[in-house]
Design an enzyme around this catalytic site. Structure first.
Site, mmCIF file in Angstrom:
data_model
loop_
_atom_site.group_PDB
_atom_site.id
_atom_site.type_symbol
_atom_site.label_atom_id
_atom_site.label_comp_id
_atom_site.label_asym_id
_atom_site.label_seq_id
_atom_site.Cartn_x
_atom_site.Cartn_y
_atom_site.Cartn_z
ATOM 1 N N HIS A 361 1.982 3.689 9.000
ATOM 2 C CA HIS A 361 0.892 3.913 9.943
ATOM 3 C C HIS A 361 1.234 4.925 11.035
ATOM 4 O O HIS A 361 0.354 5.611 11.537
ATOM 5 C CB HIS A 361 0.393 2.585 10.514
ATOM 6 C CG HIS A 361 -0.552 1.911 9.556
ATOM 7 N ND1 HIS A 361 -0.161 0.899 8.724
ATOM 8 C CD2 HIS A 361 -1.837 2.167 9.258
ATOM 9 C CE1 HIS A 361 -1.184 0.546 7.966
ATOM 10 N NE2 HIS A 361 -2.211 1.293 8.271
ATOM 11 N N ARG A 468 -10.541 1.812 12.109
ATOM 12 C CA ARG A 468 -9.620 0.683 11.938
ATOM 13 C C ARG A 468 -9.655 -0.178 13.201
ATOM 14 O O ARG A 468 -9.015 0.157 14.189
ATOM 15 C CB ARG A 468 -8.195 1.190 11.718
ATOM 16 C CG ARG A 468 -7.979 1.950 10.425
ATOM 17 C CD ARG A 468 -6.547 2.462 10.393
ATOM 18 N NE ARG A 468 -6.099 2.867 9.086
ATOM 19 C CZ ARG A 468 -6.125 4.124 8.635
ATOM 20 N NH1 ARG A 468 -6.596 5.088 9.392
ATOM 21 N NH2 ARG A 468 -5.667 4.393 7.428
ATOM 22 N N ARG A 504 -14.389 -1.141 10.147
ATOM 23 C CA ARG A 504 -13.728 -2.046 9.206
ATOM 24 C C ARG A 504 -13.343 -3.318 9.945
ATOM 25 O O ARG A 504 -12.824 -3.257 11.068
ATOM 26 C CB ARG A 504 -12.485 -1.370 8.629
ATOM 27 C CG ARG A 504 -11.790 -2.254 7.618
ATOM 28 C CD ARG A 504 -10.658 -1.526 6.949
ATOM 29 N NE ARG A 504 -9.528 -1.343 7.850
ATOM 30 C CZ ARG A 504 -8.414 -0.704 7.503
ATOM 31 N NH1 ARG A 504 -8.307 -0.166 6.295
ATOM 32 N NH2 ARG A 504 -7.412 -0.586 8.352
ATOM 33 N N GLU A 603 -8.768 -1.411 -2.696
ATOM 34 C CA GLU A 603 -7.379 -1.036 -2.401
ATOM 35 C C GLU A 603 -6.354 -1.883 -3.135
ATOM 36 O O GLU A 603 -5.167 -1.777 -2.867
ATOM 37 C CB GLU A 603 -7.111 -0.981 -0.891
ATOM 38 C CG GLU A 603 -7.682 -2.092 -0.077
ATOM 39 C CD GLU A 603 -7.485 -1.899 1.431
ATOM 40 O OE1 GLU A 603 -6.827 -0.958 1.867
ATOM 41 O OE2 GLU A 603 -8.004 -2.747 2.172
ATOM 42 N N ASN A 626 -4.269 4.420 0.329
ATOM 43 C CA ASN A 626 -2.928 4.150 0.876
ATOM 44 C C ASN A 626 -2.383 2.865 0.286
ATOM 45 O O ASN A 626 -1.226 2.790 -0.134
ATOM 46 C CB ASN A 626 -2.975 4.005 2.402
ATOM 47 C CG ASN A 626 -3.592 5.217 3.061
ATOM 48 O OD1 ASN A 626 -3.617 6.278 2.477
ATOM 49 N ND2 ASN A 626 -4.096 5.039 4.270
ATOM 50 N N ASP A 627 -3.205 1.841 0.271
ATOM 51 C CA ASP A 627 -2.759 0.579 -0.317
ATOM 52 C C ASP A 627 -2.890 0.596 -1.833
ATOM 53 O O ASP A 627 -2.043 0.051 -2.531
ATOM 54 C CB ASP A 627 -3.561 -0.591 0.270
ATOM 55 C CG ASP A 627 -2.967 -1.041 1.590
ATOM 56 O OD1 ASP A 627 -1.741 -1.209 1.653
ATOM 57 O OD2 ASP A 627 -3.720 -1.179 2.572
ATOM 58 N N ARG A 637 4.687 1.105 0.711
ATOM 59 C CA ARG A 637 4.316 2.361 1.371
ATOM 60 C C ARG A 637 5.205 2.708 2.556
ATOM 61 O O ARG A 637 5.195 3.839 3.039
ATOM 62 C CB ARG A 637 2.831 2.330 1.798
ATOM 63 C CG ARG A 637 2.499 1.237 2.780
ATOM 64 C CD ARG A 637 0.991 1.057 2.910
ATOM 65 N NE ARG A 637 0.409 1.840 3.983
ATOM 66 C CZ ARG A 637 -0.854 1.733 4.379
ATOM 67 N NH1 ARG A 637 -1.672 0.891 3.774
ATOM 68 N NH2 ARG A 637 -1.316 2.446 5.366
ATOM 69 N N CYS A 674 -11.244 6.808 1.626
ATOM 70 C CA CYS A 674 -10.895 6.868 3.055
ATOM 71 C C CYS A 674 -9.388 6.813 3.271
ATOM 72 O O CYS A 674 -8.916 6.817 4.394
ATOM 73 C CB CYS A 674 -11.581 5.762 3.844
ATOM 74 S SG CYS A 674 -11.034 4.121 3.394
HETATM 75 C C1 PEP Z 1 -5.890 2.376 2.852
HETATM 76 O O1 PEP Z 1 -5.214 1.432 2.488
HETATM 77 O O2 PEP Z 1 -6.038 3.416 2.178
HETATM 78 C C2 PEP Z 1 -6.541 2.367 4.160
HETATM 79 C C3 PEP Z 1 -7.393 3.308 4.503
HETATM 80 O O3 PEP Z 1 -6.223 1.371 5.013
HETATM 81 P P1 PEP Z 1 -4.880 1.283 5.881
HETATM 82 O O4 PEP Z 1 -4.165 2.584 5.750
HETATM 83 O O5 PEP Z 1 -5.291 0.986 7.268
HETATM 84 O O6 PEP Z 1 -4.158 0.151 5.230
HETATM 85 MG MG MG Z 2 -5.359 -0.449 3.502
#
Ligand code: PEP
Ligand code: MG
Length: 754
Positions: A361, A468, A504, A603, A626-627, A637, A674
């Protein structure tokens, strides 16, 4: 054995140079293995030769002089095969290479283990004996264990020494290689953040006010003395006499001139107190470590323990506040979004971290702020960096420490070109994201990491595709109440109205925790996360939903997005609660409250498989790559060790994206990406071709992604996506997309310069 390993690793890690680390290694390994000779050879990447770097048992003058080709001799065999070599009579082995004058003739038994760090062979650790015999299996496994454990420490010591050795510019122009966290180029002065978790990571720093530093140190001494007295009072009666002597020993060390006097002397010479303490403790540890008496050797642990206590106390009294330079490059062991809160971000040029990876993050935050970042630089010599000139190449994940003038010049030019490119893209702000053949893509911004700072407006986004909400929760000391949340959401909805804003619901768990809602789990990414917590705590969820609905009164641009959904049942339950909140609020107030559109994040793999069931239930889908990448590829990650396996262009990810697009289309529901993937121009081209309806990207990347879209044709992107789906490896996909971008004349999107 484990104790030996731990102590040895600690000694090696705290060594101040590679030579010292290697000297400790050969001394200790020779002792532990009861060998007659122990040597370390390291690979010199410039000449591709193995260099004898340290030895006990061969002639000391041979150090630095003996050089072998990387595949020459028994040592070369160890390195080229990357496996141990165990030989009873080395001089008669076909690979043996005789080097006269180093005293090797005396030895017959040879055992060598490769030193491998992060998949790269650094060299070999060798023990030798005069008797003709094969080393036993236990001895072999012991040497392998020692070599694996020491590899990281050697790599670190090598990096520190490489940095020290600035006399040859080529050496300093060899970058440290990490992982790209956020694109961009930066030149600036290193500012080391929360540096002193341990003595060895205390940075060198000059002090302008030695008297203040001395007072700080004396106060720390007093406090530690008090701690020891209190500990003795508490434990004294329960401890045998022999152990009680330890307290006395500690007190003596504290008052002795060797710690007190030497540290003060160092402060007077210009060091700040923590570094002066570090050097004093290390000098003592070295002296004790080299003693033959095992009892005295063990005192090293006591000295270091005392050093850590003093450091902790020292940090309670603030040192002089350092002015933050105008072009600061923040360097840290680890970075979290909250660790950046107190920084003057307008003066931060780049972020560099030993831990983390491109999808941590902190890296996402850096991208959203447009600050270049390099993560996962495990070998970064933190303690040596304060105040140094750094060049950060966020595109390739490289950091140059104290680079040569020509290199600085080159990067200044590239950084200037970047600025020009950014300025050239300004005119796109009010133009739509439409391809040359007339296909329009919805282009949204991601926000919420630092709500006050996100440059949401002014970048030409049509709205917010992902807000977020957990970050406003993370920077408080309790759950924000309904009114407080309503005010926050209202501000965001108003700032984009009539453009859509996707809020979200709370996505905590995994790597995002709230200080006032701690979750301790063995496996947090597979644990209590996102919607699971919301459904188990309807009071928290309902408060948040009520706040969102109230904020939407009279505006109607609210979309609600549910994170970490794995089954359709979770959507049903959430919908039920949302309907309840809406009903109750409508009953309570006379203002009509529009029902928001509801979406689900895709995700996790099960959501991909159930995408149709989910699409049927909601108004839109949003893919959180991302997830999704982490769960599809089983790659954490945040873990730099496996970061090179984390790739959003992996065929499994592309296949999953195509399935979701297909499922959404069957139910005529729009689908957006996203995750950070959408902010990567090469990946964005693929997403366009795969048929995504919208992209939600970091605000600062909007002009670049818009530029890409406006310069491409949808049917060409579709051809590329079809071609990409036939490829078997992520790097082939990347090559395909990047060469297309270069061919379009948009190379400035994927590398430094225009
Ligand atoms: C994701 O997982 O792609 C996402 C947008 O959420 P975060 O990065 O906050 O887990
Ligand atoms: Mg996520």
């Amino acid at each position: 054995m484990l104790d030996t390993l731990r102590t040895l690793s600690e000694q090696v890690s705290s060594a101040r140079s590679l030579d010292e680390a290697l000297r400790v290694i050969v001394h200790e390994v020779r002792r532990v293995m009861k060998a007659e000779a122990c040597s370390v050879y390291l690979l010199d990447p410039h000449s591709d030769e193995l260099v004898l770097m340290a030895t006990e048992g061969l002639h000391p003058e041979a150090v630095g002089r003996v050089r072998l080709r990387s595949d020459e001799g028994l040592v070369g065999l160890v390195c080229s095969r990357a496996e141990p070599v165990n030989v009873d009579d080395a001089p008669h082995h076909r690979a043996y290479k005789h080097i006269p004058g180093i005293g090797e003739e005396a030895y017959h038994a040879f055992l060598g283990a490769p030193i491998i760090h992060q998949g790269k062979t650094l060299g070999a650790l060798v023990v030798q004996q005069s008797r003709r015999r094969r080393f036993l299996e236990d001895e072999e496994t012991l040497l392998i264990t020692l070599a694996t454990q020491l590899a990281g420490a050697i790599a670190h010591a090598e990096a520190v020494t490489g940095f020290d050795n600035l006399t040859t510019p080529q050496r300093s122009d060899r970058p440290l290689q990490g992982i790209s966290g956020a694109p961009g180029i930066a030149l600036g002065t290193a500012v080391v953040l929360n540096p002193s978790r341990s003595l060895s990571s205390v940075p060198d720093r000059d002090s302008d006010d030695p008297e203040h530093e001395i007072q700080r140190f004396l106060q720390a001494l007093e406090r530690v003395r008090g701690d020891i007295d209190r500990l003795e009072q508490r434990l004294g009666d329960e401890l045998p006499q022999a152990d009680r002597a330890l307290f006395e020993a500690y007190r003596l060390m504290l008052t002795s001139d060797s710690i007190r006097g030497k540290t003060i002397e160092r402060i007077r010479r210009g060091q700040w107190a923590p570094a002066a303490l570090r050097d004093t403790i290390e000098e003592h540890s070295r002296t004790f470590r080299l003693m033959d008496d095992p009892y005295l050797r063990e005192r090293v642990d006591d000295i270091r323990d005392l050093g850590r206590r003093l450091l902790a106390r020292l940090e309670e009294t603030p040192g002089q506040a350092r002015p933050f330079p105008d072009n600061g490059i923040v360097v840290s062991d680890s970075l979290s979004p909250t660790s950046l809160i107190d920084l003057p971000l307008e003066r931060v040029r780049a972020l560099v971290s030993r831990q983390g990876s491109g999808s941590s993050h902190a890296a996402i935050l850096a991208r959203s702020l447009g600050i270049p970042a390099v993560m996962g630089l495990t070998d970064l010599p933190l303690e040596k960096l304060e105040g140094r000139l750094l060049v950060v190449d966020g595109y390739q994940g490289r950091v140059f420490i104290a680079p040569s003038a020509p290199l600085v010049e080159e990067f200044r030019r590239l950084s200037e070109e970047e600025r020009e490119l950014q300025a050239d893209l300004e005119h796109l702000r009010d133009l739509p994201a439409v391809t040359r053949d007339g296909h329009r893509i919805a282009l949204y911004a991601n926000a919420g990491l630092f709500s006050e700072l996100d440059p949401i407006r002014g970048n030409g986004a049509e709205g917010i595709g992902l807000y977020r909400t957990e970050f406003p929760f993370m920077i408080r000391d309790r759950f924000p109440g309904e009114d407080e949340q309503t005010r926050l959401y209202r501000r965001i909805l108003e700032s984009c109205a009539p453009g859509p804003v996707t809020l979200r619901t709370l996505d905590i768990g995994g790597d995002k925790s709230l200080p006032y809602f701690p979750i301790q789990e063995e496996n947090p990414f597979l644990g209590w996360r996102g919607i699971r917590i919301s459904l188990d705590h309807p009071e928290i969820f309902l408060t948040q939903i009520r706040a969102m609905l109230r904020a939407n009164a009279g505006l109607g641009n609210l979309h609600i997005l549910l994170p970490m959904v794995t089954t359709a049942t979770e959507v049903d339950q959430a919908q039920h609660l949302i309907a309840r909140a809406h009903r109750e609020l409508t009953e309570e107030s006379d203002v009509p409250l529009p029902l928001p559109r509801l979406g689900v994040m895709i995700e996790v793999p099960s959501a991909v498989a159930c995408a149709e069931a989910l699409a049927r239930r909601v108004d839109f889908l949003s893919i959180g790559t991302n997830d999704l990448v982490q769960y599809l590829l089983a790659v954490d990650r945040n873990n730099h060790r496996v970061a090179k396996l984390y790739d959003a262009l992996h065929p499994a990810v592309i296949d999953a994206l195509a399935r979701v697009v297909h499922a959404a289309a069957r139910h005529r529901k729009p689908v957006t990406v996203c995750g950070e993937m959408a902010s990567d121009p090469a990946a964005a081209l693929l997403l366009l071709g795969l048929g995504l309806d919208g992209l939600s990207v970091n605000a600062v990347n909007i002009p670049r992604i818009k530029w890409l879209i406006r310069n491409t044709e949808r049917h060409r992107a579709q051809q590329l996506a079809d071609q990409a789906r036939t490829l078997e490896e992520a790097r082939q996909v990347r090559r395909l997309l990047q060469s297309e971008i270069e061919a379009m004349g948009l190379g400035g999107l994927i590398r430094a310069g225009k």
